[in-house]
Design a protein around this motif. Structure first.
Motif, PDB file in Angstrom:
ATOM      1  N   TRP A 113       0.844  -1.163   0.029  1.00 36.99           N
ATOM      2  CA  TRP A 113       0.064  -0.026   0.010  1.00 36.99           C
ATOM      3  C   TRP A 113       0.773   1.267   0.050  1.00 36.99           C
ATOM      4  N   GLY A 114       0.327   2.360  -0.433  1.00 36.16           N
ATOM      5  CA  GLY A 114       0.978   3.702  -0.481  1.00 36.16           C
ATOM      6  C   GLY A 114       0.300   4.519   0.599  1.00 36.16           C
ATOM      7  N   LEU A 115       0.987   5.315   1.232  1.00 35.94           N
ATOM      8  CA  LEU A 115       0.134   6.345   2.123  1.00 35.94           C
ATOM      9  C   LEU A 115       0.569   7.686   1.629  1.00 35.94           C
ATOM     10  N   ALA A 116      -0.439   8.452   1.051  1.00 38.53           N
ATOM     11  CA  ALA A 116      -0.121   9.812   0.335  1.00 38.53           C
ATOM     12  C   ALA A 116      -0.452  10.772   1.417  1.00 38.53           C
ATOM     13  N   PRO A 117       0.418  11.867   1.487  1.00 31.94           N
ATOM     14  CA  PRO A 117      -0.008  13.157   2.494  1.00 31.94           C
ATOM     15  C   PRO A 117      -0.985  13.660   1.751  1.00 31.94           C
ATOM     16  N   THR A 118      -2.106  14.102   2.606  1.00 32.37           N
ATOM     17  CA  THR A 118      -3.184  14.903   1.940  1.00 32.37           C
ATOM     18  C   THR A 118      -3.104  16.310   2.122  1.00 32.37           C
ATOM     19  N   GLY A 119      -2.086  16.767   2.835  1.00 36.30           N
ATOM     20  CA  GLY A 119      -1.894  18.426   3.172  1.00 36.30           C
ATOM     21  C   GLY A 119      -2.726  18.493   4.328  1.00 36.30           C
ATOM     22  N   LEU A 120      -3.766  17.818   4.774  1.00 33.80           N
ATOM     23  CA  LEU A 120      -4.710  18.093   5.939  1.00 33.80           C
ATOM     24  C   LEU A 120      -4.208  17.678   7.183  1.00 33.80           C
ATOM     25  N   PRO A 121      -4.467  18.601   8.266  1.00 39.43           N
ATOM     26  CA  PRO A 121      -4.102  18.007   9.632  1.00 39.43           C
ATOM     27  C   PRO A 121      -4.514  17.184  10.381  1.00 39.43           C
ATOM     28  N   GLY A 122      -3.951  16.265  11.326  1.00 40.24           N
ATOM     29  CA  GLY A 122      -4.430  15.525  12.076  1.00 40.24           C
ATOM     30  C   GLY A 122      -4.734  14.006  11.601  1.00 40.24           C
ATOM     31  N   ALA A 123      -5.812  13.728  11.872  1.00 39.13           N
ATOM     32  CA  ALA A 123      -6.231  12.252  11.208  1.00 39.13           C
ATOM     33  C   ALA A 123      -6.321  11.815  10.082  1.00 39.13           C
ATOM     34  N   ASN A 124      -6.518  13.232   9.224  1.00 39.81           N
ATOM     35  CA  ASN A 124      -6.646  12.984   7.810  1.00 39.81           C
ATOM     36  C   ASN A 124      -5.355  13.371   7.181  1.00 39.81           C
ATOM     37  N   ALA A 125      -4.340  13.102   7.685  1.00 38.15           N
ATOM     38  CA  ALA A 125      -3.161  13.750   7.256  1.00 38.15           C
ATOM     39  C   ALA A 125      -2.395  12.657   5.951  1.00 38.15           C
ATOM     40  N   TYR A 126      -2.860  11.358   6.004  1.00 38.07           N
ATOM     41  CA  TYR A 126      -2.607  10.409   4.868  1.00 38.07           C
ATOM     42  C   TYR A 126      -4.010   9.829   4.174  1.00 38.07           C
ATOM     43  N   GLN A 127      -3.841   9.643   3.074  1.00 38.14           N
ATOM     44  CA  GLN A 127      -4.826   8.797   2.375  1.00 38.14           C
ATOM     45  C   GLN A 127      -4.146   7.403   1.845  1.00 38.14           C
ATOM     46  N   ARG A 128      -4.431   6.260   2.291  1.00 34.19           N
ATOM     47  CA  ARG A 128      -4.391   5.143   1.830  1.00 34.19           C
ATOM     48  C   ARG A 128      -4.697   4.588   0.520  1.00 34.19           C
ATOM     49  N   TYR A 129      -3.930   4.114  -0.171  1.00 32.38           N
ATOM     50  CA  TYR A 129      -4.206   3.460  -1.646  1.00 32.38           C
ATOM     51  C   TYR A 129      -3.698   2.048  -1.877  1.00 32.38           C
ATOM     52  N   THR A 130      -4.066   1.415  -2.550  1.00 34.33           N
ATOM     53  CA  THR A 130      -3.460  -0.173  -2.774  1.00 34.33           C
ATOM     54  C   THR A 130      -2.636   0.065  -3.988  1.00 34.33           C
ATOM     55  N   ILE A 131      -1.419  -0.475  -3.887  1.00 35.81           N
ATOM     56  CA  ILE A 131      -0.460  -0.575  -4.916  1.00 35.81           C
ATOM     57  C   ILE A 131      -0.590  -2.288  -5.819  1.00 35.81           C
ATOM     58  N   ARG A 132      -0.505  -2.950  -4.875  1.00 35.08           N
ATOM     59  CA  ARG A 132      -0.488  -4.469  -5.381  1.00 35.08           C
ATOM     60  C   ARG A 132      -1.261  -5.218  -4.218  1.00 35.08           C
ATOM     61  N   THR A 133      -1.719  -6.491  -4.697  1.00 36.27           N
ATOM     62  CA  THR A 133      -2.438  -7.283  -3.636  1.00 36.27           C
ATOM     63  C   THR A 133      -1.794  -8.810  -3.905  1.00 36.27           C
ATOM     64  N   ASP A 134      -0.764  -8.952  -4.792  1.00 39.38           N
ATOM     65  CA  ASP A 134      -0.256 -10.079  -4.971  1.00 39.38           C
ATOM     66  C   ASP A 134       1.223 -10.283  -4.579  1.00 39.38           C
ATOM     67  N   ILE A 135       1.928  -9.255  -4.261  1.00 37.63           N
ATOM     68  CA  ILE A 135       3.386  -9.301  -3.825  1.00 37.63           C
ATOM     69  C   ILE A 135       3.376  -8.400  -2.629  1.00 37.63           C
ATOM     70  N   GLY A 136       4.567  -8.395  -1.850  1.00 33.76           N
ATOM     71  CA  GLY A 136       4.768  -7.606  -0.710  1.00 33.76           C
ATOM     72  C   GLY A 136       6.370  -7.858  -0.331  1.00 33.76           C
ATOM     73  N   CYS A 137       6.406  -7.650   0.838  1.00 36.82           N
ATOM     74  CA  CYS A 137       7.962  -7.993   1.402  1.00 36.82           C
ATOM     75  C   CYS A 137       8.021  -8.904   2.429  1.00 36.82           C
ATOM     76  N   ILE A 138       9.031  -9.811   2.207  1.00 35.77           N
ATOM     77  CA  ILE A 138       8.911 -11.020   3.162  1.00 35.77           C
ATOM     78  C   ILE A 138       9.488 -10.520   4.618  1.00 35.77           C
ATOM     79  N   ARG A 139      10.293  -9.600   4.842  1.00 36.50           N
ATOM     80  CA  ARG A 139      11.050  -9.176   6.015  1.00 36.50           C
ATOM     81  C   ARG A 139      11.215  -7.613   5.875  1.00 36.50           C
TER      82      ARG A 139
END
Length: 182
Positions: A113-139
């Motif tokens: 996933w990616g977290l993009a800064p929204t420029g908004l303060p507080g709890a809305n500081a980041y917006q999550r989006y999915t990049i891939r659902t088939d690969i990730g990182c083992i460690r």
């Protein structure tokens, strides 16, 4: 007030208490969890995963990313507090974090996933989006930031399928040259 040197106490005899600089309300800021992963993005600490399964001041979850207020927001423990709603959950247990060029990358064993800064303060500081659902990182030890062959910064990581990178051309598989020994 001025306290004479060599004294260990001071008596405040002021008749009033300043109301112009109120203390923060109790219960809105908590110490951070014992996070497994940590990174820095634009003056904020981002933490993910948890070593414990219960206890502490925040709900420990292996699928949660917490962040602090930006450094210097209040100059009172900004890197040492997590307001109660400064977090985002993902669907799988987190295996690592990386921050590059204004994006925070959140890795699970088979998701990214990616977290993009929204420029908004507080709890809305980041917006999550999915990049891939088939690969990730083992460690998390396999995540590193380096340059590609053109000098552009990239996040390199090892997935269950082999080596990958995230850079100007998106997510790229790098294992063609070593599949026979992988």
């Amino acid at each position: 007030a001025q306290v004479a040197s060599g004294t260990s106490t001071y008596s405040d005899t002021a008749a009033t208490i300043s109301t112009t600089n109120l203390s923060p309300s109790d219960g809105i800021n908590w110490p951070p969890p014992s996070a497994k992963f940590i990174t820095l993005d634009s003056g904020r600490l981002l933490m993910a995963g948890a070593h414990e399964t219960s206890g502490g001041y925040t709900t420990p979850k292996t699928t949660r990313i917490w962040w602090t207020p930006p450094f210097g927001a209040s100059d009172i423990g900004d890197a040492e507090r997590v307001p109660t709603n400064y977090w985002i959950d993902v669907e799988q247990s987190i295996t690592g974090l990386a921050a590059m060029d204004g994006t925070v990358y959140v890795f699970a064993y088979r998701a990214l996933w990616g977290l993009a800064p929204t420029g908004l303060p507080g709890a809305n500081a980041y917006q999550r989006y999915t990049i891939r659902t088939d690969i990730g990182c083992i460690r998390h030890q396999t995540i590193t930031i380096s340059d590609d062959e053109n000098g552009s910064p990239c996040v390199y990581f090892l997935s269950h399928r082999g080596p990958y990178r995230i850079g100007p051309n998106g997510v790229q598989y790098l294992g063609n040259d070593c599949e026979d020994i992988w």
